[in-house]
Structure formats: C-alpha cells, structure tokens
Design a protein around this motif. Structure first.
Motif, mmCIF file in Angstrom:
data_model
loop_
_atom_site.group_PDB
_atom_site.id
_atom_site.type_symbol
_atom_site.label_atom_id
_atom_site.label_comp_id
_atom_site.label_asym_id
_atom_site.label_seq_id
_atom_site.Cartn_x
_atom_site.Cartn_y
_atom_site.Cartn_z
ATOM 1 N N ALA A 1 -22.363 59.130 62.259
ATOM 2 C CA ALA A 1 -21.637 57.860 62.335
ATOM 3 C C ALA A 1 -21.867 57.148 63.670
ATOM 4 O O ALA A 1 -21.897 55.924 63.734
ATOM 5 N N ARG A 2 -22.034 57.922 64.739
ATOM 6 C CA ARG A 2 -22.194 57.302 66.059
ATOM 7 C C ARG A 2 -23.530 56.580 66.211
ATOM 8 O O ARG A 2 -23.679 55.726 67.080
ATOM 9 N N THR B 1 -25.331 57.358 54.558
ATOM 10 C CA THR B 1 -24.324 57.232 55.612
ATOM 11 C C THR B 1 -23.401 58.439 55.646
ATOM 12 O O THR B 1 -22.511 58.507 56.483
ATOM 13 N N GLY B 2 -23.567 59.371 54.708
ATOM 14 C CA GLY B 2 -22.815 60.626 54.776
ATOM 15 C C GLY B 2 -21.487 60.622 54.058
ATOM 16 O O GLY B 2 -20.721 61.570 54.183
ATOM 17 N N ILE B 3 -21.172 59.580 53.308
ATOM 18 C CA ILE B 3 -19.880 59.605 52.612
ATOM 19 C C ILE B 3 -20.020 60.030 51.158
ATOM 20 O O ILE B 3 -19.033 60.168 50.464
ATOM 21 N N LEU B 4 -21.230 60.265 50.712
ATOM 22 C CA LEU B 4 -21.424 60.907 49.412
ATOM 23 C C LEU B 4 -22.416 62.046 49.615
ATOM 24 O O LEU B 4 -23.323 61.951 50.443
ATOM 25 N N ARG C 1 -21.239 64.290 59.651
ATOM 26 C CA ARG C 1 -20.803 62.920 59.427
ATOM 27 C C ARG C 1 -20.445 62.194 60.729
ATOM 28 O O ARG C 1 -20.877 61.075 60.968
ATOM 29 N N MET C 2 -19.699 62.865 61.592
ATOM 30 C CA MET C 2 -19.257 62.237 62.848
ATOM 31 C C MET C 2 -20.441 61.894 63.750
ATOM 32 O O MET C 2 -20.515 60.796 64.287
#
Lengths: 264, 334
Positions: B97-98, B72-75, B93-94
């Motif tokens: 996220a969409r 999900t891009g948070i690590l 990330r943005m």
C-alpha cells in the motif's frame, strides 16, 4: 501513530461542520436527562429513601448516566462499520497502510470529545443547577470515576464495533442497531440501577460487560463500592476490555479476509 | 531487470450463493448451501515494466476491476501467481500500500466532510510523507490540475470533476511507484476528461510513474497508454501496442470520392464500393498494401473527380471490429 492522532483531531473538527447539530444535541440531551430525573422524582414522591438510596442519590445517578453515555454514539459506530463492510467501502481502507478498527476508534474518540465538551458539559451544568448534584463520595472515588469513564468509552466502542461487524453475516445494520439499543438501555444500568433489580438478575447484570458503561462509573462516584471493590471491578472491567478487543480483532479478521477471498 | 508487475496464469473465481426463483425458491434459498462459481479472471498472464502506461480494456463484467483489486492486494487470486514490486500483494498488503496509489472512479477516498486540503494532510500522516516533499508535490500537482480554487472547500460541495482531480492528486502525494486507476474519467465532462488525461500522461512521462488504468473510454487509452491489454469474458484476448492491433485487424480505411458529374457505377479492383450516391461514392480499402495512389490511378484522370477523403479507422471502430470478429469466430466454432 501520528496518523491516528490526526484521525482523532479530524473526528473532532468534522463535528464542527454540523453546527446546528450542537444545539439539537444539547436540547435532546436535556430532554433525556430531565425525563430520567422526572421519573425518579415521581417514584420517590413522599418517600425519603428506598433501600437506603435517597432521591438526591438518584438524581445524581441520572445525571452521571448523561455524562458517561452522552458523548459516545453506539448507533454511529454500528452504522459506520456495518455499512463499510456491507457496501464494500471497506476496500478503500484496505488500500491504505492503516488498521481500520483503530482508525474508527480514533475518529470516534475525537467526535466524542467534541460532543462531550459542547453538549454534555452544558447539559449537566444546567440540570445540576436546577436539581442539585452530589459531589463524588471521596477524592479516591472521584479519581477512579475518571478511570471508569475511559473504560466505559472503550467498552462502549468495542461492543458497538462488534455489532457492526456482525452485520456482515447476520442481518441489516438497522436491526442490529436496535438490538444493541435495547440491550444497552437495560443492561448498562442507564434506566434503572442494578441495586433495584430483583436477585439473581442484579448479580447477573452487574457482571456482564455493558455494566461498565453506566452502572460502575456512577456507583463509584456515589461511593456504593468501597476501595477494594472499586479496584476489583476496575480490574474486571479491564479483563472484559481485553476479551472484547480480542473478539473484535477475530471477527474483523474473519470479515475482511472473507472480503479479500470471495470479493466484496 | 525483472518486471514491476508479473502475472502468471492468474485466475479469480467467485462463489455465489445459488438462489432459486419464486416464493418457494426463496425458502429453498434459505436452507440450501449450493453455490455457483463465476469466473471473473481466467488464466491471465502479463508483465508490466517500470515506467509503462497500460490501458486495461474490456466490456462490463470482463474482470477489469477484479484484476486491479488483486494487484492492489484487496482480493486474493484463486490460482496463479501475481507479484507487484517483487511482493505478493495480499500477503504484504501494508508494505504494498505504501508504494502504490489507487483511484477508484466510483468510490471516493477523500473525507467527505473535510476540506480537500485536510484530506491531503491526513494522507500525509497516513503515509508519513516528509513535509518538504509533501509541500512540493502538493504545489506542483495542484498547479497542473488547477486545484487551488477549491482546496479549502469540503469534498461534499465539489463537482464530480473537481472531486476526481482531487482524488488523483491525493493518490500521488506519497510518490507511488505504480498508479492504478479504475475508470478515472467515468462521468466527467469533456474538459475535465481532457485535463485528467493530459495530467496522467505527463506524470507517466516526467516522473516515470507506472500507470495501469481500466476504462470504457477509448480516448483515455489513445492519449495515455501506448500499450493495451484487452480482456473479454474473463480471458486475455490482446496484449500489445494499439498500432499493432490496428495493423492486425487489417484496419479497413474508408475512402470517399466526390465527383463534379456522375460517372455512373464505378466498381474498382483496389477498393470495394460500399455505397453509391451518384456524385458521392464510398469505398472500403481492405488491403494494407493498397495506397491512395493506386486507387486514384485506377479511377483515372479522365473522370471529373472533385474531392477525395480518406478516413483512418478510429480506435472505437478497431475495437468494435475486434470484438465482433471474435464473436463471429466463437459462434462459428461452437
């Protein structure tokens, strides 16, 4: 953009969920403003003016402190940011296509607008009716006061958010909250205006960013600054605003990338 | 067609500040900067195609959540390459996220003080969902998960089951291509679990939403996920269909024979006797090619056989055997 407008709106509406807080808020603010007014009444007992400042000036100053500092809650912001980072809840925000600091600013703007309308305005009216309040020194000063209030809110927010992010590295959220509280009561001019500070502390105090929280908005209303000075210090305030925003952006970037690299 | 998610030798190591025990140790911890490295994910590779439903399974601390957080891009992975929808998640990330939806069983994404419907409305603004599409999704999902009775209630007043259903609906409102769920059924009662499972299976089947879920509850996998990825001690240990896992393990079926009169000890060539209660005898069918017919013909028709019961191994047993087998193998080699 519409998302941030929606956040501000929800910050405003969320405050309605805690109806009892409105009454507690009004009562608390009344006590605070009364206390400050009472202090100045005691100090001025039998004296008409100190350093050219009348008791009526000081009552107005005490009231204005309530106007600019009454709505925004630095403790709420410090806690919000600090806890989100320390507990890792911030991960939830990193999952959304949203800038977290801007989200916080929007929420806080909404919540502050709520407290301002429902707690600050009634308090000020009650105290002003009891003790009297001076009008702004001129239409220009009155207009600039509004601008200084906006500046006060933004600098207030940035300082609190910076302290919140610092909690990620330094210590408990609680101790940072206390530190900021003492800094604000002394250095914003909320308790004592800088014109009563001994030199060189008065000059020093009037050039650090917290001075824009209470001292400058109130001094402008009372006409303690002439037109040139008013515009000059508004400019200085904007410069501080830019500097603090850059600092927050930097710290935020550091903190959130440390989370993403090392794990929350 | 390239895979929706491609993991190639993905690893994630965490650095932990080394702590020393005792009072003196506490002071030592203050001044030293020694770190210990902990591997949460080691050299994991897999491909996930559009429309798949994958169960990511493993014991506590096996690195399941870490893998989800990387996707999900948070690590950020420490090594290896990971692409999701053709992007490197943490770099974009943005944009990532969409197109994804994420549900954390232990962390709410709803606004605590707001009514559920207001949280949804904020979600609509954040993801710029067109009004018509938003209304359509909301109506459909609310009906499927029976959200309507509590849409107007503040999130803090909801039960865990209601909250979880609301979380799942919210994560799907912006039509994500991939839905990540980190232990979505944790703490739910049987009815709520069942509702969530059936909903996820339907979303996967009808809308083609790719689902990746981590869980402890094997029933989740049996209902939702045809494909299973198992991890243990940060490494990938199995990737394939659940049925294949069963077959690979030899899937010992259990057989119970009940007699009207005690035939005495009855060892069989086709099945291993595990316990003998006289009238009731339990056997283990270890070989795949042995069928019930073989066993019954060996028992013969002369004995007074009253009842026969054959138990297929359930998934819990299969997986327990699998982990135990690995541990035995590990101790044997070390």
């Amino acid at each position: 953009m519409s998302a941030y407008v929606a956040f501000a709106r929800s910050g405003f509406l969320t405050s309605f969920a805690y109806r009892n807080e409105v009454w507690a808020n009004i009562f608390g603010k009344l006590v605070q403003v009364f206390a400050r007014v009472a202090i100045w009444l005691a100090v001025y007992a039998g004296v008409t003016a100190v350093d050219g400042i009348s008791i009526s000036d000081m009552i107005t100053y005490a009231l204005l402190g309530g106007v600019v500092m009454g709505a925004t809650r630095y403790d709420r912001i410090v806690r919000h940011v600090g806890n989100a980072l320390k507990t890792g809840d911030v991960a939830v925000w990193l999952l959304k296509p949203v800038h977290y600091p801007l989200y916080l600013l929007a929420i806080e703007a909404g919540a502050s607008a709520y407290t301002f309308l429902l707690a600050v305005v009634p308090t000020i009216i009650i105290v002003a009716l009891l003790y009297g309040m001076q009008p702004p020194a001129s239409a220009f000063h009155g207009l600039m006061f509004v601008g200084f209030c906006a500046l006060s809110f933004l600098i207030h927010f940035l300082c609190a958010a910076i302290f919140g992010v610092l909690a990620f590295w330094l210590m408990t959220v609680f101790s940072l909250e206390w530190l900021l509280q003492s800094l604000i009561s002394l250095l914003s001019g909320l308790l004592i205006p800088f014109w009563f500070f001994p030199e060189p502390f008065g000059t020093m105090a009037s050039h650090q960013p917290l001075a824009w929280l209470v001292y400058y908005p109130s001094a402008v209303w009372l006409g303690r600054l002439d037109t040139i000075q008013t515009l000059l210090y508004f400019g200085f305030g904007l410069a501080w605003l830019g500097l603090l925003a850059a600092l927050l952006a930097l710290l935020w970037h550091r903190a959130s990338s440390r989370i993403t690299v090392q794990g929350g | 067609m390239t895979a929706l998610i491609e993991a190639r030798g993905v690893s994630k190591r965490f650095r932990q500040h080394k702590r020393f025990p005792g009072l003196l140790g506490a002071f030592k911890t203050l001044v030293t900067a020694e770190y210990t490295e902990v591997a949460a994910v080691s050299d994991v590779s897999f491909d996930i195609q559009a429309g798949e439903a994958v169960g990511y399974l493993g014991p506590n601390g096996a690195g399941k959540s870490t893998m989800i957080k990387m996707m999900t891009g948070i690590l950020v992975p420490s090594a290896g390459s990971l692409t999701v929808l053709g992007r490197t998640p943490h770099e974009q990330r943005m944009a990532n996220a969409r197109q994804i939806g994420v549900v954390f069983g232990q962390r709410s994404q709803l606004w605590w003080d707001l009514p559920v419907i207001d949280s949804f409305a904020l979600h609509q603004r954040i993801y710029d969902i067109p009004q018509a599409r938003y209304a359509e999704n909301l109506e459909r999902f609310s009906a499927l998960l029976d959200l309507t009775p509590f849409l107007d209630r503040a999130v803090r007043q909801l039960s865990l089951g209601q909250r979880m259903r609301a979380e799942i609906v919210m994560s799907l409102l912006h039509d994500p291509k991939i839905l990540f769920l980190d232990e979505p059924t944790i703490g739910l009662d049987v009815v709520a679990k069942d509702a969530v499972r059936r909903f996820l299976a339907e979303i996967n089947r009808e809308r083609g939403v790719t689902i990746i879920l981590t869980t402890h509850d094997l029933q989740d996998i049996e209902t939702i996920c045809p494909r299973l990825i198992m991890v243990d001690h940060s490494k990938l240990i199995f990737d394939g269909e659940l049925g294949r896992l069963r077959a690979a393990l030899g899937s010992s079926r259990r057989l119970t024979l009940e007699f009207a009169t005690d035939p005495g000890p009855l060892p069989l060539a086709t099945a291993t006797l595990t316990s003998d209660e006289g009238l009731i005898k339990h056997y283990l069918l270890e070989r795949e090619d042995v069928s019930l017919v073989h066993v019954l013909s060996e028992v013969g028709s002369t004995r007074d056989l009253k009842d026969v019961a054959l138990h297929e191994p359930n998934i819990e047993e299969v997986i327990r055997t699998f982990y135990q087998g690995r541990n035995i193998a590990a101790t044997a080699t070390s």
